[in-house]
Design a protein around this motif. Sequence first.
Motif, short mmCIF file in Angstrom:
data_model
loop_
_atom_site.label_atom_id
_atom_site.label_comp_id
_atom_site.label_asym_id
_atom_site.label_seq_id
_atom_site.Cartn_x
_atom_site.Cartn_y
_atom_site.Cartn_z
N GLY A 194 -22.59 22.99 17.22
CA GLY A 194 -22.72 21.74 16.64
C GLY A 194 -23.68 21.33 15.56
O GLY A 194 -23.40 20.72 14.79
N GLY A 195 -24.63 22.54 15.50
CA GLY A 195 -25.56 22.24 14.08
C GLY A 195 -24.96 22.79 13.07
O GLY A 195 -25.50 22.60 12.04
N MET A 196 -24.19 23.82 13.34
CA MET A 196 -23.45 24.65 12.08
C MET A 196 -22.15 24.07 11.48
O MET A 196 -21.97 24.38 10.39
CB MET A 196 -23.11 26.01 12.60
CG MET A 196 -23.71 27.15 11.61
SD MET A 196 -23.02 28.78 12.59
CE MET A 196 -23.56 28.96 13.98
N VAL A 197 -21.76 22.93 12.16
CA VAL A 197 -20.52 22.37 11.64
C VAL A 197 -21.09 21.33 10.62
O VAL A 197 -22.27 20.70 10.74
CB VAL A 197 -19.60 21.91 12.48
CG1 VAL A 197 -18.91 23.01 13.31
CG2 VAL A 197 -20.19 20.84 13.49
N ARG A 198 -20.30 20.43 9.89
CA ARG A 198 -20.62 19.41 9.05
C ARG A 198 -20.90 18.15 10.04
O ARG A 198 -20.43 18.15 11.08
CB ARG A 198 -19.48 19.10 8.16
CG ARG A 198 -19.39 20.14 7.04
CD ARG A 198 -18.11 19.95 6.14
NE ARG A 198 -17.03 20.40 6.71
CZ ARG A 198 -15.78 20.21 6.20
NH1 ARG A 198 -15.83 19.73 5.00
NH2 ARG A 198 -14.67 20.45 6.86
N ALA A 199 -21.73 17.16 9.66
CA ALA A 199 -21.98 16.07 10.50
C ALA A 199 -20.92 15.34 11.04
O ALA A 199 -20.68 14.75 11.99
CB ALA A 199 -22.96 15.23 9.71
N PRO A 208 -23.86 23.59 6.96
CA PRO A 208 -24.17 23.27 8.44
C PRO A 208 -25.14 22.04 8.34
O PRO A 208 -25.87 21.73 7.24
CB PRO A 208 -25.39 24.27 8.60
CG PRO A 208 -24.93 25.61 7.70
CD PRO A 208 -24.60 25.04 6.54
N SER A 209 -24.95 21.06 9.35
CA SER A 209 -25.52 19.58 9.02
C SER A 209 -26.81 19.79 9.84
O SER A 209 -27.70 18.77 9.53
CB SER A 209 -24.65 18.56 9.96
OG SER A 209 -24.39 19.10 11.29
N ASN A 210 -27.08 20.67 10.89
CA ASN A 210 -28.43 20.58 11.20
C ASN A 210 -29.06 22.07 11.82
O ASN A 210 -28.73 22.21 13.02
CB ASN A 210 -28.32 19.51 12.52
CG ASN A 210 -29.50 19.29 13.15
OD1 ASN A 210 -30.42 20.01 12.96
ND2 ASN A 210 -29.59 18.11 13.90
N LEU A 211 -29.63 22.62 10.67
CA LEU A 211 -30.18 24.01 11.17
C LEU A 211 -31.01 24.14 12.27
O LEU A 211 -31.16 25.06 13.14
CB LEU A 211 -30.58 24.69 10.02
CG LEU A 211 -29.35 25.08 9.15
CD1 LEU A 211 -29.82 25.83 7.77
CD2 LEU A 211 -28.62 26.32 9.85
N PRO A 212 -31.95 22.97 12.49
CA PRO A 212 -32.88 23.08 13.65
C PRO A 212 -32.23 23.12 14.93
O PRO A 212 -32.60 23.89 15.91
CB PRO A 212 -33.76 21.75 13.45
CG PRO A 212 -33.66 21.50 12.01
CD PRO A 212 -32.48 22.09 11.50
N LEU A 213 -31.11 22.42 14.90
CA LEU A 213 -30.06 22.37 16.22
C LEU A 213 -29.41 24.01 16.39
O LEU A 213 -29.55 24.31 17.47
CB LEU A 213 -28.94 21.38 16.07
CG LEU A 213 -28.54 20.86 17.12
CD1 LEU A 213 -29.25 20.13 18.10
CD2 LEU A 213 -27.23 20.01 17.18
#
Lengths: 432, 112
Positions: free
Chosen positions: A32-37, A215-220
């Motif tokens: 989920g974090g690796m795809v676009r928002a 990626p939209s959210n690398l911490p995720l």
Amino acid sequence: MPEINAGDTAFIMIATAMVLLMTVPGLAMFYGGMVRAKSTLNMIMMSFGAMVVVSLVWVTYGYSVTFGPAIGSGDWSLLGNPATYWGLGSIMNPESMAINGGYYPIPALSFVAFQGVFAVITVALISGAIADRVRFGPWLLFAAIWGTVVYLPVSRAVFYFGDENGEQGGFIGATLGAIDFAGGTAVHINSGIAALALVIVLGKRVGFGKTPMRPSNLPLVMIGAGLLWFGWFGFNAGSALGANGVAAIAFINTITATSAAVLAWLLTEKIRDGHATSLGAASGVVAGLVAITPACASVDTWGAIAIGLIAGVLCALAVGLKYRFGYDDSLDVVGVHLVGGIVGTILIGFFEAFNGAGIFYGGDASQLIAQIQGVAIVMVYTFVMTLIIGGLLVKFAGFRASNEQELQGVDLALQAESAYDFSDAGSKGVSA
Amino acid sequence: MKLVVAIVKPFKVDDVKTALQANGVAGMTVSDAAGFGRQGGHTEVYRGAEYTVDLVPKVRIEALIEDGDVAKVVDAVVAAAQTGKIGDGKVWVIPVDEVVRVRTGERGAEAI
């Protein structure tokens, strides 16, 4: 017949819950974090969807087909009879014990649950390849059909060691004697090659290879990778089906190989691109875990380090192939799971340390040949079947979202929601 | 009356704000912005794939000032925002016809 053992049973139940955590939320967050928002929620939902659909397949007839008594006679068996444990049937009682080529001192139902979460994550892993561009309903259909037609026979071939007398086991594990402790072939090569077939029939995303798809959210992603690693102790050590020394070997190797793979991936990146990245670390975690999965009970520390290092380097190089060959494996399921699975499964032929079967440990080439045969069978069967299943779903079930929906983002276009909202400005009205 | 618009590097916002306040500017509007100039963006690497990201994050600072303060304020903003490296941003000044303070209804220079 042995007695049900409390320690083993407790361990397997906890390991099962840990493997469940790998899929939801571990894998869901990692992907989920690796795809676009604009398609984060769709990506997460695919893991949840695989969880619920495959679980129901498993308890109705899936377990019976994979681990039930064989249909027909013969030295090995292709399928179990779905009617034997239909709806778990006769094993839905507290006395029933796990049977897999002999008795295990845990309840049959604990074994059902443990193997069930393996089926779930195998299907969920595929979803990373098809990010941003599929409809959820057909994905559920895919999960049910692929989970039945591909996963059940493949996992029987690898994981089933026969009835209580050890007869009529699966072809790859029992007959060929290929070593796959926790699922290098049945889980990772299986999902990786399925991902390749599926992206071929689904086609590329609009703008693949031209527009940046960051990626939209690398911490995720990092949290997801951490949860995967945690859960993987249940996956690998739990595959000993008991709280014992073999589980401990699998456990320690799950630390060793994974650490080596992370360093190898980061070093590869640093040399090639000039930067060691957090996404590289998260990817190295998964590459190392995938590679040690089949080998975790068969190698010593040096074997685990070698497998981790080799997987880290090869997977880091393999994720670039999609641009060269033009297949849109969005989140690198092929580059990490297929390649990592092949590396780990084949290297057992060199590094098997406890039975003298590895070439570097005094063995001949027979184990290596068995490993290669196991890899080849799974790759060919799964690739062909997934092309057919995927092709039919694209043609008749509208598997692929339209270009407009894809460009707008499947979250909004198909699910009527968005993952991130940083401002209420511009929204108006509620109608319930 | 004039509107000073400054596009600056995000980490320079505090310096610019302090400089504006030191030169008697009482209020300002700050917003996140993205764009590019001669700098032309930057590159990011994800799993070995290099992406050229042409919209670089910047901060847009706007302040209303009196005509006589233009030279002093612009100099102060430039001095505060400068690093000498490419991508420092831009400052421009726009004439303003009318300003109204919403609370009191004051108009013109009184409202700044």
